[in-house]
Design a protein around this motif. Structure first.
Motif, PDB file in Angstrom:
ATOM      1  N   ALA A 320      18.110  13.706 -24.932  1.00 18.51           N
ATOM      2  CA  ALA A 320      18.999  14.141 -25.188  1.00 18.51           C
ATOM      3  C   ALA A 320      19.568  14.908 -25.696  1.00 18.51           C
ATOM      4  O   ALA A 320      20.387  15.943 -25.996  1.00 18.51           O
ATOM      5  CB  ALA A 320      20.116  12.962 -25.497  1.00 18.51           C
ATOM      6  N   VAL A 321      18.904  15.380 -27.444  1.00 20.38           N
ATOM      7  CA  VAL A 321      19.317  16.255 -27.934  1.00 20.38           C
ATOM      8  C   VAL A 321      18.995  17.828 -27.527  1.00 20.38           C
ATOM      9  O   VAL A 321      19.765  19.130 -27.384  1.00 20.38           O
ATOM     10  CB  VAL A 321      17.999  16.172 -29.354  1.00 20.38           C
ATOM     11  CG1 VAL A 321      18.303  17.948 -29.949  1.00 20.38           C
ATOM     12  CG2 VAL A 321      18.694  14.885 -30.052  1.00 20.38           C
ATOM     13  N   GLN A 322      17.700  17.892 -26.578  1.00 20.02           N
ATOM     14  CA  GLN A 322      17.570  19.037 -25.736  1.00 20.02           C
ATOM     15  C   GLN A 322      18.083  19.409 -25.010  1.00 20.02           C
ATOM     16  O   GLN A 322      19.061  20.708 -25.393  1.00 20.02           O
ATOM     17  CB  GLN A 322      16.215  18.473 -25.471  1.00 20.02           C
ATOM     18  CG  GLN A 322      14.674  19.025 -25.806  1.00 20.02           C
ATOM     19  CD  GLN A 322      13.497  18.369 -25.297  1.00 20.02           C
ATOM     20  OE1 GLN A 322      13.567  17.883 -24.328  1.00 20.02           O
ATOM     21  NE2 GLN A 322      12.801  18.061 -26.177  1.00 20.02           N
ATOM     22  N   ALA A 323      19.104  18.834 -24.493  1.00 19.75           N
ATOM     23  CA  ALA A 323      20.039  18.779 -23.265  1.00 19.75           C
ATOM     24  C   ALA A 323      21.532  19.883 -24.442  1.00 19.75           C
ATOM     25  O   ALA A 323      22.259  20.191 -23.648  1.00 19.75           O
ATOM     26  CB  ALA A 323      20.080  17.587 -22.896  1.00 19.75           C
ATOM     27  N   LEU A 324      21.811  18.864 -25.350  1.00 20.14           N
ATOM     28  CA  LEU A 324      22.645  19.020 -25.861  1.00 20.14           C
ATOM     29  C   LEU A 324      22.361  20.836 -25.618  1.00 20.14           C
ATOM     30  O   LEU A 324      23.900  21.304 -26.221  1.00 20.14           O
ATOM     31  CB  LEU A 324      23.320  18.382 -27.296  1.00 20.14           C
ATOM     32  CG  LEU A 324      24.087  17.288 -26.479  1.00 20.14           C
ATOM     33  CD1 LEU A 324      23.542  16.129 -28.171  1.00 20.14           C
ATOM     34  CD2 LEU A 324      25.212  17.597 -26.550  1.00 20.14           C
ATOM     35  N   MET A 325      21.659  21.091 -26.540  1.00 19.61           N
ATOM     36  CA  MET A 325      21.085  22.134 -27.665  1.00 19.61           C
ATOM     37  C   MET A 325      20.770  23.050 -26.284  1.00 19.61           C
ATOM     38  O   MET A 325      20.744  24.439 -27.021  1.00 19.61           O
ATOM     39  CB  MET A 325      20.150  22.536 -28.575  1.00 19.61           C
ATOM     40  CG  MET A 325      19.750  21.369 -29.573  1.00 19.61           C
ATOM     41  SD  MET A 325      21.597  22.073 -30.296  1.00 19.61           S
ATOM     42  CE  MET A 325      21.401  23.917 -31.320  1.00 19.61           C
ATOM     43  N   SER A 326      20.896  23.180 -24.867  1.00 22.30           N
ATOM     44  CA  SER A 326      20.134  24.186 -24.059  1.00 22.30           C
ATOM     45  C   SER A 326      21.585  24.224 -23.128  1.00 22.30           C
ATOM     46  O   SER A 326      21.426  24.974 -22.459  1.00 22.30           O
ATOM     47  CB  SER A 326      19.545  23.352 -23.022  1.00 22.30           C
ATOM     48  OG  SER A 326      19.847  22.132 -22.645  1.00 22.30           O
ATOM     49  N   ARG A 327      22.958  23.801 -23.356  1.00 21.84           N
ATOM     50  CA  ARG A 327      23.727  24.075 -22.936  1.00 21.84           C
ATOM     51  C   ARG A 327      24.330  25.314 -22.877  1.00 21.84           C
ATOM     52  O   ARG A 327      23.606  26.063 -23.553  1.00 21.84           O
ATOM     53  CB  ARG A 327      24.969  23.127 -23.607  1.00 21.84           C
ATOM     54  CG  ARG A 327      24.986  21.742 -22.810  1.00 21.84           C
ATOM     55  CD  ARG A 327      25.998  20.800 -23.520  1.00 21.84           C
ATOM     56  NE  ARG A 327      27.265  21.123 -22.765  1.00 21.84           N
ATOM     57  CZ  ARG A 327      28.895  21.771 -23.807  1.00 21.84           C
ATOM     58  NH1 ARG A 327      28.515  21.950 -24.959  1.00 21.84           N
ATOM     59  NH2 ARG A 327      29.442  21.708 -23.203  1.00 21.84           N
ATOM     60  N   THR A 328      24.922  25.820 -21.465  1.00 22.28           N
ATOM     61  CA  THR A 328      25.578  27.235 -22.345  1.00 22.28           C
ATOM     62  C   THR A 328      26.246  27.563 -22.975  1.00 22.28           C
ATOM     63  O   THR A 328      27.220  27.390 -23.251  1.00 22.28           O
ATOM     64  CB  THR A 328      26.179  27.750 -20.815  1.00 22.28           C
ATOM     65  OG1 THR A 328      25.503  27.645 -19.696  1.00 22.28           O
ATOM     66  CG2 THR A 328      26.577  28.631 -20.602  1.00 22.28           C
TER      67      THR A 328
END
Length: 332
Positions: A320-328
């Motif tokens: 979930a953290v990775q998903a947040l940080m990899s957003r455009t």
């Protein structure tokens, strides 16, 4: 009307609010779902399960009979879990005085309907919206029960009714401010629970102050985006019902949603976290409803989306953290 107040719900905030009302000079009857809780409250003026150190004022009594508590009450304070409001209020509505003011202490969004609590009250009790007052803000019950200085927002579309409730809960330790932005105050109170879950998860994962500050500020940004889409005043989110409530719920180790999030951040399942905290945090269920509300209005709420995935779809918090940080990347 007799002038007394009914508080329906004997949890920590309902109990502390009964104390506030009594200290402000009102006679209060607390309804407890369990008869044994009502008996202890009445006989010992204590609620050992939630606020064991608090001795309630003489003006507070208790009952297990909701109709008895409501009868003739000028103010009816609703302090039950958000997802149980509709069912409870359907049973209670017939006992309400025709001009009673209904005060909502609940901070949630109803599953399925995505309605705010004031909307559920209007629909279920068949009352006009200007009879419903929302109380929201940084209201950690143990601190208020200990008479530590605190402030809150009393919101209603009818300014006179908001002022009536303001006067009924003003004490030397509790300072209420009126507001006419019911939508903003309710959304601030509901979404902060979800952001506090994220804050707890991040804390348990060992992340520091930069990460936590990011969650608070970006969490507030997505709350305000949804609020504006629903017609709220963006300035509300800079006040007690927005930033104030969010900071208290995220920063306090005793805050229910943050604590629940910490268990999830340490790898606990939803059920394991519920057992460990002895209750389900409001934000767990509201995350689903808020996500649905945001999608219905085309509003991006990335933190809320990830909390929902962790809570309800078994996604690992690290993913979930990775998903947040990899957003455009984009402008703030």
């Amino acid at each position: 009307m007799s002038g007394h107040v009914a508080v329906l719900g004997a949890g920590s905030w309902g109990t502390a609010f009964a104390k506030i009302l009594a200290d402000a000079g009102r006679d209060v009857t607390v309804w407890a779902r369990r008869q044994q809780v009502a008996e202890v409250l009445r006989a010992q003026r204590r609620n050992p399960e939630y606020l064991p150190d608090l001795v309630l004022p003489q003006r507070v009594t208790a009952t297990g009979d909701a109709a008895e508590a409501i009868s003739g009450a000028e103010l009816v304070v609703l302090a039950v879990p958000s997802q149980t409001l509709r069912g409870n209020l359907a049973e209670w509505a017939g006992h309400l005085h025709p001009d009673a003011t209904l005060v909502s202490l609940m901070k949630g969004i109803e599953l399925g309907t995505t309605k705010r609590m004031s909307e559920v009250i209007v629909e279920t009790a068949g009352v006009a919206a200007d009879r419903v007052v929302v109380v929201s803000g940084p209201n950690l019950a143990p601190e208020i029960a200990a008479e530590q200085p605190a402030a809150t927002v009393v919101a209603c579309t009818d300014v006179d009714r908001a002022t009536l409730v303001q006067n009924a809960v003003t004490t030397p330790y509790f300072r209420p401010y009126t507001n006419d932005d019911v939508i903003g105050c309710e959304l601030g109170g509901a979404v902060k629970n979800v952001i506090a879950l994220a804050y707890g998860i991040a804390t348990a994962m060992g992340f520091g102050h930069n990460t936590r500050a990011m969650l608070v500020t970006r969490g507030l940004a997505e709350t305000a985006r949804l609020g504006v889409a629903l017609g709220a005043d963006p300035l509300t989110f800079a006040g007690l019902a927005g930033m104030g409530d969010l900071v208290a719920s995220c920063s306090s180790p005793s805050a229910r949603n943050r604590t629940f999030g910490e268990h999830l951040g340490r790898g606990a399942t939803l059920e394991e976290a519920r057992v460990a905290t002895r209750q389900t945090a409001e934000g767990v269920k509201s995350a689903l409803a808020i996500r649905d509300l945001a999608r219905a209005h085309g509003v991006e709420m990335p933190i809320t989306e990830q909390v929902e995935l962790v809570c309800h779809e078994g996604v690992d918090p690290r993913r979930a953290v990775q998903a947040l940080m990899s957003r455009t990347t984009k402008p703030e």
